[in-house]
Design a protein around this motif. Structure first.
Motif, mmCIF file in Angstrom:
data_model
loop_
_atom_site.group_PDB
_atom_site.id
_atom_site.type_symbol
_atom_site.label_atom_id
_atom_site.label_comp_id
_atom_site.label_asym_id
_atom_site.label_seq_id
_atom_site.Cartn_x
_atom_site.Cartn_y
_atom_site.Cartn_z
ATOM 1 N N LYS A 142 -10.276 -5.753 -0.154
ATOM 2 C CA LYS A 142 -10.741 -6.220 1.152
ATOM 3 C C LYS A 142 -9.563 -6.171 2.109
ATOM 4 C CE LYS A 142 -11.873 -10.262 -0.464
ATOM 5 N NZ LYS A 142 -12.337 -11.683 -0.507
ATOM 6 N N PRO A 143 -9.793 -6.234 3.396
ATOM 7 C CA PRO A 143 -8.678 -6.232 4.354
ATOM 8 C C PRO A 143 -7.673 -7.334 4.020
ATOM 9 C CG PRO A 143 -10.742 -5.943 5.503
ATOM 10 C CD PRO A 143 -11.095 -6.247 4.081
ATOM 11 N N GLY A 144 -6.397 -6.958 3.946
ATOM 12 C CA GLY A 144 -5.354 -7.913 3.583
ATOM 13 C C GLY A 144 -5.123 -7.996 2.090
ATOM 14 N N CYS A 145 -5.977 -7.341 1.313
ATOM 15 C CA CYS A 145 -5.839 -7.356 -0.154
ATOM 16 C C CYS A 145 -6.278 -6.002 -0.697
ATOM 17 C CB CYS A 145 -6.673 -8.490 -0.753
ATOM 18 S SG CYS A 145 -6.326 -8.809 -2.506
ATOM 19 N N GLU A 146 -5.549 -4.977 -0.334
ATOM 20 C CA GLU A 146 -5.934 -3.620 -0.718
ATOM 21 C C GLU A 146 -4.733 -2.751 -1.059
ATOM 22 O OE1 GLU A 146 -8.062 -2.122 2.610
ATOM 23 O OE2 GLU A 146 -6.515 -2.668 4.076
ATOM 24 N N ASN A 147 -3.623 -3.396 -1.421
ATOM 25 C CA ASN A 147 -2.448 -2.623 -1.815
ATOM 26 C C ASN A 147 -2.698 -1.881 -3.123
ATOM 27 O OD1 ASN A 147 -1.116 -3.675 0.383
ATOM 28 N ND2 ASN A 147 0.059 -5.185 -0.788
ATOM 29 N N VAL A 148 -1.999 -0.772 -3.304
ATOM 30 C CA VAL A 148 -2.003 -0.070 -4.583
ATOM 31 C C VAL A 148 -0.995 -0.748 -5.500
ATOM 32 C CG1 VAL A 148 -1.523 2.129 -5.734
ATOM 33 C CG2 VAL A 148 -2.627 2.108 -3.493
ATOM 34 N N PHE A 149 -1.383 -0.991 -6.756
ATOM 35 C CA PHE A 149 -0.450 -1.623 -7.690
ATOM 36 C C PHE A 149 0.709 -0.684 -7.981
ATOM 37 C CE2 PHE A 149 -4.453 -3.820 -8.916
ATOM 38 C CZ PHE A 149 -4.055 -5.105 -8.584
ATOM 39 N N VAL A 150 1.929 -1.198 -7.829
ATOM 40 C CA VAL A 150 3.126 -0.398 -8.086
ATOM 41 C C VAL A 150 4.104 -1.213 -8.909
ATOM 42 C CG1 VAL A 150 2.927 1.002 -6.002
ATOM 43 C CG2 VAL A 150 4.199 -1.152 -5.916
ATOM 44 N N LEU A 151 4.881 -0.510 -9.727
ATOM 45 C CA LEU A 151 5.981 -1.167 -10.422
ATOM 46 C C LEU A 151 7.140 -1.358 -9.440
ATOM 47 C CD1 LEU A 151 6.000 0.737 -13.834
ATOM 48 C CD2 LEU A 151 5.165 -1.578 -13.394
ATOM 49 N N VAL A 152 7.852 -2.466 -9.602
ATOM 50 C CA VAL A 152 8.921 -2.830 -8.670
ATOM 51 C C VAL A 152 10.202 -3.084 -9.447
ATOM 52 C CG1 VAL A 152 9.674 -4.461 -6.906
ATOM 53 C CG2 VAL A 152 7.240 -3.888 -7.122
ATOM 54 N N LYS A 153 11.288 -2.466 -9.005
ATOM 55 C CA LYS A 153 12.598 -2.740 -9.599
ATOM 56 C C LYS A 153 13.207 -3.949 -8.914
ATOM 57 C CE LYS A 153 13.761 1.887 -11.199
ATOM 58 N NZ LYS A 153 14.724 2.181 -12.229
#
Length: 543
Positions: free
Chosen positions: A41-52
């Motif tokens: 939904k708007p505000g909650c639609e990021n693609v999951f990514v690994l983060v260093k």
């Protein structure tokens, strides 16, 4: 078949049972838990990514951790040069379910998972002036942070990252040391579109099957020629006493053993799953792999060197237990044993994968030359059972064990080691996330038995590549393995059962071609063209 050959075949079957059929990729920081129920939904639609998450203590670079970005909040920069070092601080209260007691001046805040919503924590941290929030999971795995369907307060402008429990414990100790200042840097480098390690692994798997298939077919052809000469030159009395059953150096699989092979493999996998956390058991696996690797490497080297040292290869000496052993085998054995021992000692080094792959490839090639499927019926039963086995232990086992048994064993989660040795692997050198691309022996060996069968049939039937079955079988295997890697990358690196894709391609191609060409009945029952089958000639002469 002599005692030494029988014992080796039984032993190899045991090794392969312990290696069926691992997923194709293992990555440092893989996302284990999958929570995609909540819709975007708007505000909650990021693609999951690994983060260093790179850390510094008093300005000196320290440990690096891997987290996973949330579906909500600001996106994380992909290039390290664009990421800033920012002071890290602990939340008070620790779960950040209520606004922090003190205002922050752009620090990154670390909080415990707690019992409130992830978005609540992020909103409280942003209101207190934090520039990012690190949420520590209460388990060792990573977890995808999503939004509840009814949530509306999603205007979050700071990044949110989930860290595994062990990373949180280490960071907590750093922060509790009051004499040190801790800063962190968050960035999420992108993976290359094409993984070079997967390309090399694909070539390696196909090359292994090609070598094993040609060796198997060449041996079958030489045996057929030798038997034809014996039949031609033998007297009637010798013909009546002529032995049946083909070569003494190979072993044919039947329908019952094909079915039991996969049943016992399931039991072996459960044993691995339950016992691999014990150091002594893992050491036993290493020893077993070394024994099999020594035999495989020795067999391949002797077969190659015998062409140049024919007299040495044909001169034998009797050795207790092993029986007659050639002088060439005795000369090669010390090198093979030393190679396996050196690998076992340095297996965890950055170059340990090279020795593991050499031992594994020669082992598979040797098995493909010794163990054979006599007809398409046996091949269908074997690959069909393996197909079900692979799907069940990668996907369906989660309902019984609350985790994928195959993936846990392949990654070596409970062993403290970087996976078990019964697989081929190549490091992903050009991937900023590192890790290995892997493939289990069973994903090569089981389809390889069918491919080797196709080449033996083509040679004995005197078919060329286009009119035969081998070319199409090896192409089908390559396409099936390629689809496996495509599916793997489309599904965020979640381990895939390779036989889910390989079996329909290889077996389906064989069955369709056989039916179209009218050879299916012979392939299904006899497995050899009647006009060149030595034992058929023998029976006709006796009649």
């Amino acid at each position: 078949m002599d005692f030494h050959r029988i014992s080796f075949v039984i032993f190899i079957c045991g090794v392969v049972l312990l290696s069926l059929n691992f997923p194709a990729k293992v990555t440092a920081g893989d996302i284990v838990h999958d929570d995609d129920v909540a819709p975007k939904k708007p505000g909650c639609e990021n693609v999951f990514v690994l983060v260093k998450v790179q850390t510094w203590i008093d300005g000196k670079e320290d440990a690096e951790f891997v987290g996973v970005g949330a579906r909500f909040g600001a996106t994380i920069v992909s290039k390290e040069k664009n990421a800033q070092q920012t002071p890290l601080t602990l939340s008070d209260p620790r779960d950040c379910c209520k606004p922090p007691r003190k205002k922050l001046a752009g620090e990154i805040i670390m909080v415990d998972r707690g019992h409130c919503k992830f978005t609540t924590k992020a909103n409280n941290a942003e209101a207190a002036g934090a520039s990012a929030i690190l949420i520590v999971n209460n388990q060792k795995e990573l977890y995808k942070m999503v939004c509840d369907p009814e949530e509306t307060d999603l205007d979050i402008h700071i990044p949110a990252v989930m860290l595994p429990q062990d990373a949180g414990t280490t960071l907590n100790k750093m922060l509790l040391n009051g004499s040190s200042s801790v800063t962190v840097q968050l960035y999420s480098p992108k993976r290359p579109v094409v993984d070079s390690a997967e390309v090399f692994l694909w070539v390696m798997a196909i090359g292994t099957i090609l070598c094993g298939s040609y060796w198997s077919a060449w041996s079958a052809k030489e045996t057929a020629i030798e038997q034809d000469k014996l039949l031609k030159d033998a007297s009637e009395e010798e013909l009546s006493n002529f032995g049946t059953g083909g070569s003494s150096t190979v072993m044919d699989i039947n329908v019952i053993s094909a079915f039991l092979f996969v049943v016992v493999a399931s039991c072996a996998l459960i044993v691995l799953y339950k016992l691999m956390r014990f150091t002594w058991f893992f050491e036993i696996l290493v020893v077993l792999f070394c024994i099999g690797g020594v035999e495989g490497l020795q067999t391949c080297l002797v077969a190659l060197l015998a062409r140049w040292f024919k007299r040495t290869g044909e001169s034998f000496i009797k050795v207790p237990i092993f029986g007659a052993v050639s002088y060439l085998t005795l000369a090669v054995s010390p090198f093979c044993i030393t190679f396996a021992v050196v690998w076992a000692v340095y297996r965890n080094s950055s170059f340990g994968w090279i020795g593991q792959d050499i031992l594994g490839i020669t082992l598979i090639i040797t098995v493909l030359q010794i163990v054979r499927i006599p007809n398409l019926k046996v091949g269908t039963v074997l690959l069909g059972c393996a197909f079900i086995y692979d799907i069940f232990w990668v996907f369906a086992s989660k309902s019984l064990f609350h985790e994928s048994v195959m993936i846990v064993v392949a990654r070596g989660d409970k062993s403290g080691e970087d996976g078990i040795p019964m697989l081929l692997k190549i490091p992903r050198l050009f991937d900023p996330w590192g890790g290995y691309s892997i493939i289990g022996f069973g994903d090569i060996l089981l389809p390889g038995l069918l491919v080797a069968f196709s080449l033996r049939y083509d040679w004995l039937a005197k078919k060329n590549l286009r009119a035969g079955y081998f070319l199409w079988a090896i192409i089908a295997y390559g396409l099936g393995l390629l689809i496996t890697y495509v599916a793997l990358n489309l599904m965020d690196g979640i381990g895939q059962p390779a036989l889910l894709y390989i079996v329909p391609f290889t077996l389906g191609t064989f069955l369709m071609l056989g039916r179209k060409r009218g050879d299916l009945k012979i392939l299904w029952t006899k497995g050899e063209p009647e006009r060149v089958c030595s034992h058929v000639h023998l029976e006709s002469m006796e009649e």
